[in-house]
Motif scaffolding. Sequence first.
Motif, PDB file in Angstrom:
ATOM      1  N   UNK A  32       3.529 -13.909  -6.093  1.00  0.00           N
ATOM      2  CA  UNK A  32       2.129 -14.206  -6.404  1.00  0.00           C
ATOM      3  C   UNK A  32       1.221 -13.030  -6.061  1.00  0.00           C
ATOM      4  N   UNK A  33       1.456 -12.402  -4.918  1.00  0.00           N
ATOM      5  CA  UNK A  33       0.646 -11.231  -4.540  1.00  0.00           C
ATOM      6  C   UNK A  33       0.782 -10.132  -5.585  1.00  0.00           C
ATOM      7  N   UNK A  34       1.999  -9.844  -5.965  1.00  0.00           N
ATOM      8  CA  UNK A  34       2.221  -8.795  -6.977  1.00  0.00           C
ATOM      9  C   UNK A  34       1.556  -9.152  -8.304  1.00  0.00           C
ATOM     10  N   UNK A  35       1.708 -10.393  -8.715  1.00  0.00           N
ATOM     11  CA  UNK A  35       1.191 -10.833 -10.016  1.00  0.00           C
ATOM     12  C   UNK A  35      -0.331 -10.849 -10.072  1.00  0.00           C
ATOM     13  N   UNK A  36      -0.975 -10.962  -8.923  1.00  0.00           N
ATOM     14  CA  UNK A  36      -2.437 -11.051  -8.910  1.00  0.00           C
ATOM     15  C   UNK A  36      -3.125  -9.737  -8.526  1.00  0.00           C
ATOM     16  N   UNK A  37      -2.340  -8.652  -8.476  1.00  0.00           N
ATOM     17  CA  UNK A  37      -2.966  -7.346  -8.316  1.00  0.00           C
ATOM     18  C   UNK A  37      -3.003  -6.762  -6.922  1.00  0.00           C
ATOM     19  N   UNK A  38      -2.183  -7.264  -5.996  1.00  0.00           N
ATOM     20  CA  UNK A  38      -2.111  -6.711  -4.647  1.00  0.00           C
ATOM     21  C   UNK A  38      -0.995  -5.675  -4.639  1.00  0.00           C
ATOM     22  N   UNK A  39      -1.340  -4.420  -4.430  1.00  0.00           N
ATOM     23  CA  UNK A  39      -0.366  -3.333  -4.454  1.00  0.00           C
ATOM     24  C   UNK A  39      -0.418  -2.566  -3.129  1.00  0.00           C
ATOM     25  N   UNK A  40       0.729  -2.001  -2.760  1.00  0.00           N
ATOM     26  CA  UNK A  40       0.807  -1.178  -1.548  1.00  0.00           C
ATOM     27  C   UNK A  40       0.182  -1.910  -0.350  1.00  0.00           C
ATOM     28  N   UNK A  41       0.511  -3.184  -0.212  1.00  0.00           N
ATOM     29  CA  UNK A  41      -0.085  -4.068   0.795  1.00  0.00           C
ATOM     30  C   UNK A  41       0.690  -3.948   2.104  1.00  0.00           C
ATOM     31  N   UNK A  42      -0.034  -3.688   3.186  1.00  0.00           N
ATOM     32  CA  UNK A  42       0.548  -3.578   4.523  1.00  0.00           C
ATOM     33  C   UNK A  42      -0.310  -4.314   5.529  1.00  0.00           C
ATOM     34  N   UNK A  43       0.349  -4.826   6.564  1.00  0.00           N
ATOM     35  CA  UNK A  43      -0.340  -5.407   7.706  1.00  0.00           C
ATOM     36  C   UNK A  43       0.109  -4.661   8.957  1.00  0.00           C
ATOM     37  N   UNK A  44      -0.839  -4.376   9.842  1.00  0.00           N
ATOM     38  CA  UNK A  44      -0.572  -3.688  11.100  1.00  0.00           C
ATOM     39  C   UNK A  44      -1.118  -4.565  12.220  1.00  0.00           C
ATOM     40  N   UNK A  45      -0.330  -4.789  13.267  1.00  0.00           N
ATOM     41  CA  UNK A  45      -0.723  -5.684  14.345  1.00  0.00           C
ATOM     42  C   UNK A  45      -0.717  -4.946  15.676  1.00  0.00           C
ATOM     43  N   UNK A  46      -1.867  -4.939  16.332  1.00  0.00           N
ATOM     44  CA  UNK A  46      -1.995  -4.335  17.651  1.00  0.00           C
ATOM     45  C   UNK A  46      -1.618  -5.366  18.708  1.00  0.00           C
ATOM     46  N   UNK A  47      -1.231  -4.925  19.870  1.00  0.00           N
ATOM     47  CA  UNK A  47      -0.770  -5.801  20.941  1.00  0.00           C
ATOM     48  C   UNK A  47      -1.763  -6.852  21.396  1.00  0.00           C
ATOM     49  N   UNK A  48      -3.049  -6.613  21.200  1.00  0.00           N
ATOM     50  CA  UNK A  48      -4.058  -7.596  21.601  1.00  0.00           C
ATOM     51  C   UNK A  48      -4.399  -8.568  20.476  1.00  0.00           C
TER      52      UNK A  48
END
Length: 106
Positions: A32-48
């Motif tokens: 669904x993400x790909x089909x709706x135009x989300x490209x090169x998607x990343x999430x980064x999570x800090x320790x807090x």
Amino acid sequence: MKRVCFLLKVRAERLEEYRRRHDAVWPEMLDALRATGWHNYSLFLRGDGLLVGYLETPDFDAALAAMAETDVNARWQAEMAPFFEDLDGRRPDEGMFTLDEVFHLD
């Protein structure tokens, strides 16, 4: 392509479970993400718990709207909402705080 960066805050007591959930994102959600135009998607999570998201899309508002119309997104957002602070009744995809891009080195 427009580059989009956003912030959310994951509850400290849910950090490890949040990481585990993203080790196994539902294939239907990825499609669904790909089909709706989300490209090169990343999430980064800090320790807090600070979560930084990055994606590229031709039109972020259109990509958000298209995802909002999918059943899988409604289910995913409902499952993920308890992981986040300060949503005030909104879904995580409605509570993203977007940042303005001020520099880009191409």
